[in-house]
Design a protein around this motif. Structure first.
Motif, PDB file in Angstrom:
ATOM      1  N   UNK A  18     -79.171 -91.086 -42.930  1.00 32.90           N
ATOM      2  CA  UNK A  18     -77.922 -90.656 -43.577  1.00 32.90           C
ATOM      3  C   UNK A  18     -77.884 -91.059 -45.035  1.00 32.90           C
ATOM      4  N   UNK A  19     -78.401 -92.272 -45.333  1.00 31.74           N
ATOM      5  CA  UNK A  19     -78.456 -92.729 -46.727  1.00 31.74           C
ATOM      6  C   UNK A  19     -79.382 -91.825 -47.537  1.00 31.74           C
ATOM      7  N   UNK A  20     -80.541 -91.504 -46.977  1.00 32.58           N
ATOM      8  CA  UNK A  20     -81.500 -90.660 -47.682  1.00 32.58           C
ATOM      9  C   UNK A  20     -80.957 -89.267 -47.959  1.00 32.58           C
ATOM     10  N   UNK A  21     -80.276 -88.693 -46.962  1.00 33.23           N
ATOM     11  CA  UNK A  21     -79.685 -87.358 -47.152  1.00 33.23           C
ATOM     12  C   UNK A  21     -78.646 -87.386 -48.270  1.00 33.23           C
ATOM     13  N   UNK A  22     -77.888 -88.483 -48.354  1.00 31.71           N
ATOM     14  CA  UNK A  22     -76.824 -88.579 -49.352  1.00 31.71           C
ATOM     15  C   UNK A  22     -77.394 -88.826 -50.746  1.00 31.71           C
ATOM     16  N   UNK A  23     -78.343 -89.766 -50.848  1.00 29.95           N
ATOM     17  CA  UNK A  23     -78.976 -90.061 -52.148  1.00 29.95           C
ATOM     18  C   UNK A  23     -79.584 -88.798 -52.738  1.00 29.95           C
ATOM     19  N   UNK A  24     -80.228 -87.995 -51.886  1.00 33.77           N
ATOM     20  CA  UNK A  24     -80.960 -86.837 -52.385  1.00 33.77           C
ATOM     21  C   UNK A  24     -80.070 -85.612 -52.599  1.00 33.77           C
ATOM     22  N   UNK A  25     -78.784 -85.733 -52.289  1.00 32.66           N
ATOM     23  CA  UNK A  25     -77.874 -84.612 -52.515  1.00 32.66           C
ATOM     24  C   UNK A  25     -77.901 -83.565 -51.419  1.00 32.66           C
ATOM     25  N   UNK A  26     -78.562 -83.864 -50.288  1.00 30.75           N
ATOM     26  CA  UNK A  26     -78.691 -82.857 -49.227  1.00 30.75           C
ATOM     27  C   UNK A  26     -77.397 -82.674 -48.427  1.00 30.75           C
ATOM     28  N   UNK A  27     -76.421 -83.563 -48.640  1.00 28.48           N
ATOM     29  CA  UNK A  27     -75.125 -83.367 -47.983  1.00 28.48           C
ATOM     30  C   UNK A  27     -74.260 -82.383 -48.778  1.00 28.48           C
ATOM     31  N   UNK A  28     -74.800 -81.879 -49.884  1.00 26.44           N
ATOM     32  CA  UNK A  28     -74.099 -80.879 -50.702  1.00 26.44           C
ATOM     33  C   UNK A  28     -74.700 -79.499 -50.410  1.00 26.44           C
ATOM     34  N   UNK A  29     -73.952 -78.627 -49.722  1.00 28.19           N
ATOM     35  CA  UNK A  29     -74.503 -77.316 -49.342  1.00 28.19           C
ATOM     36  C   UNK A  29     -74.969 -76.490 -50.540  1.00 28.19           C
ATOM     37  N   UNK A  30     -74.340 -76.685 -51.691  1.00 25.24           N
ATOM     38  CA  UNK A  30     -74.725 -75.893 -52.868  1.00 25.24           C
ATOM     39  C   UNK A  30     -76.142 -76.237 -53.314  1.00 25.24           C
ATOM     40  N   UNK A  31     -76.513 -77.511 -53.170  1.00 24.19           N
ATOM     41  CA  UNK A  31     -77.861 -77.910 -53.571  1.00 24.19           C
ATOM     42  C   UNK A  31     -78.903 -77.345 -52.604  1.00 24.19           C
ATOM     43  N   UNK A  32     -78.557 -77.314 -51.314  1.00 22.55           N
ATOM     44  CA  UNK A  32     -79.475 -76.761 -50.314  1.00 22.55           C
ATOM     45  C   UNK A  32     -79.624 -75.255 -50.525  1.00 22.55           C
ATOM     46  N   UNK A  33     -78.507 -74.574 -50.746  1.00 24.76           N
ATOM     47  CA  UNK A  33     -78.579 -73.128 -50.986  1.00 24.76           C
ATOM     48  C   UNK A  33     -79.304 -72.828 -52.293  1.00 24.76           C
ATOM     49  N   UNK A  34     -79.181 -73.745 -53.257  1.00 20.27           N
ATOM     50  CA  UNK A  34     -79.915 -73.604 -54.523  1.00 20.27           C
ATOM     51  C   UNK A  34     -81.410 -73.601 -54.297  1.00 20.27           C
ATOM     52  N   UNK A  35     -81.878 -74.403 -53.324  1.00 19.41           N
ATOM     53  CA  UNK A  35     -83.301 -74.432 -53.004  1.00 19.41           C
ATOM     54  C   UNK A  35     -83.748 -73.120 -52.375  1.00 19.41           C
ATOM     55  N   UNK A  36     -82.871 -72.561 -51.540  1.00 20.75           N
ATOM     56  CA  UNK A  36     -83.227 -71.309 -50.856  1.00 20.75           C
ATOM     57  C   UNK A  36     -83.115 -70.105 -51.786  1.00 20.75           C
ATOM     58  N   UNK A  37     -82.459 -70.289 -52.932  1.00 26.44           N
ATOM     59  CA  UNK A  37     -82.224 -69.188 -53.879  1.00 26.44           C
ATOM     60  C   UNK A  37     -83.432 -69.021 -54.806  1.00 26.44           C
ATOM     61  N   UNK A  38     -84.604 -68.749 -54.229  1.00 32.79           N
ATOM     62  CA  UNK A  38     -85.826 -68.680 -55.044  1.00 32.79           C
ATOM     63  C   UNK A  38     -85.850 -67.468 -55.973  1.00 32.79           C
ATOM     64  N   UNK A  39     -85.088 -66.419 -55.626  1.00 33.94           N
ATOM     65  CA  UNK A  39     -85.061 -65.228 -56.485  1.00 33.94           C
ATOM     66  C   UNK A  39     -83.943 -65.310 -57.516  1.00 33.94           C
ATOM     67  N   UNK A  40     -83.171 -66.393 -57.473  1.00 32.78           N
ATOM     68  CA  UNK A  40     -82.070 -66.553 -58.424  1.00 32.78           C
ATOM     69  C   UNK A  40     -82.257 -67.821 -59.238  1.00 32.78           C
ATOM     70  N   UNK A  41     -81.237 -68.675 -59.211  1.00 32.32           N
ATOM     71  CA  UNK A  41     -81.250 -69.918 -59.981  1.00 32.32           C
ATOM     72  C   UNK A  41     -81.823 -71.027 -59.102  1.00 32.32           C
ATOM     73  N   UNK A  42     -83.161 -71.071 -59.006  1.00 32.02           N
ATOM     74  CA  UNK A  42     -83.822 -71.947 -58.035  1.00 32.02           C
ATOM     75  C   UNK A  42     -83.668 -73.422 -58.382  1.00 32.02           C
ATOM     76  N   UNK A  43     -83.324 -74.241 -57.396  1.00 29.68           N
ATOM     77  CA  UNK A  43     -83.215 -75.696 -57.538  1.00 29.68           C
ATOM     78  C   UNK A  43     -84.251 -76.348 -56.618  1.00 29.68           C
TER      79      UNK A  43
END
Lengths: 145, 144
Positions: A18-43
């Protein structure tokens, strides 16, 4: 002692997870969707998360291969299937669609209960319902003679 | 931080990833199990049968939000933005059904299975990544 051995390793594992998920920002859906957005504004952040976790776990697997029993348990209880089947792929595709829609997978959703409970509760409720639905519709029926 | 990607957090991502790896390593070497959240959740709620003790399953499940709280407590942080309830419910149904049908999620297949070079987990991870990417792309076309 037995109760502590059953409880503590998974509890500490959950805390670190849980600490690792939070530190890395993975509890923020926008950051996860940013990773999946490879054809757009990729994170690419999620790639670093996966990379860090996989490297540590690759070392853990080599250590595991030299152990007879786990440190706090009687035996290893690990998946041993090697076959590829349609269920594996179809199920993963359904999961991926849901993941892409909301930017949430099971770990971050449960961890976010401490951060945004009102937002993740409907997701978690629906996720458990989906698990139950899968069991009811797809689990092999036991035929009793 | 990362050239070309002003919003990326490579260092925080790597640190968090190492913590997740240590968590999964403790579950493997300490308890002898895969730290797969969907499977442990199904076990803890009684949806799936298994030989994992309820005490162990719930220890892990309760640890997740406590770990998140430990990181956030004492700091100012902005709450994340989530989709609307109807969207979250549709997504949750798909995630629940799909992870059980596909025997795992990002943690069990993506972290534990890929690092073990399990063929099933590599195929599963490629499948849910591709489906996630396609879904975000299609939703961006229809205006999200």
């Amino acid at each position: 002692m037995s109760f502590a051995r059953r409880l503590l390793p998974p509890l500490v594992s959950g805390l670190l997870f849980g600490a690792g998920l939070t530190v890395s920002g993975m509890t923020d859906p926008q950051r996860v969707r940013g990773f999946l957005d490879v054809f757009g504004d990729w994170d690419p952040t999620l790639a670093f998360v996966m990379g860090g976790a996989v490297i540590v776990m690759a070392v853990a697997w080599t250590i595991q291969s030299r152990m007879r029993t786990p440190m706090f348990g009687a035996k290893f209880s690990l998946p041993d299937r090697k076959d590829l089947d349609g269920r594996l792929i179809a199920g993963s595709v359904l999961f991926g669609i849901g993941w892409g829609i909301a930017g949430l997978c099971p770990g971050p959703a449960i961890a976010a209960l401490a951060l945004s409970p009102i937002s993740v509760l409907p997701f978690i409720g629906a996720m458990l319902a989906g698990m139950l639905l899968q069991k009811i519709t797809m689990e092999r029926k036991v035929i009793r003679p | 931080m990362l050239p070309g990607f002003p919003d990326a957090q490579p260092v925080a991502g790597l640190v968090g990833g190492v913590l997740i790896g240590l968590a999964a390593a403790l579950m493997l070497l300490g308890a002898g199990r895969i730290a797969g959240v969907s499977g442990i959740l199904a076990r803890g709620t009684g949806i799936a049968r298994g030989d994992m003790a309820m005490t162990s399953a719930w220890g892990f499940i309760v640890g997740l939000p406590l770990g998140a709280l430990a990181i956030r407590s004492g700091f100012d942080w902005e709450p994340a933005t989530f989709a609307s309830w109807p969207v979250l419910i549709v997504a949750g149904l798909l995630v629940g059904f799909g992870t059980r049908m596909g025997s795992g999620c990002t943690s069990g297949h993506g972290v534990c299975g890929v690092s073990r070079l399990s063929q099933r987990s590599i195929v599963a991870t490629a499948s849910f990544m591709a489906a996630g990417i396609a879904t975000v792309f299609v939703l961006s076309l229809v205006g999200d």
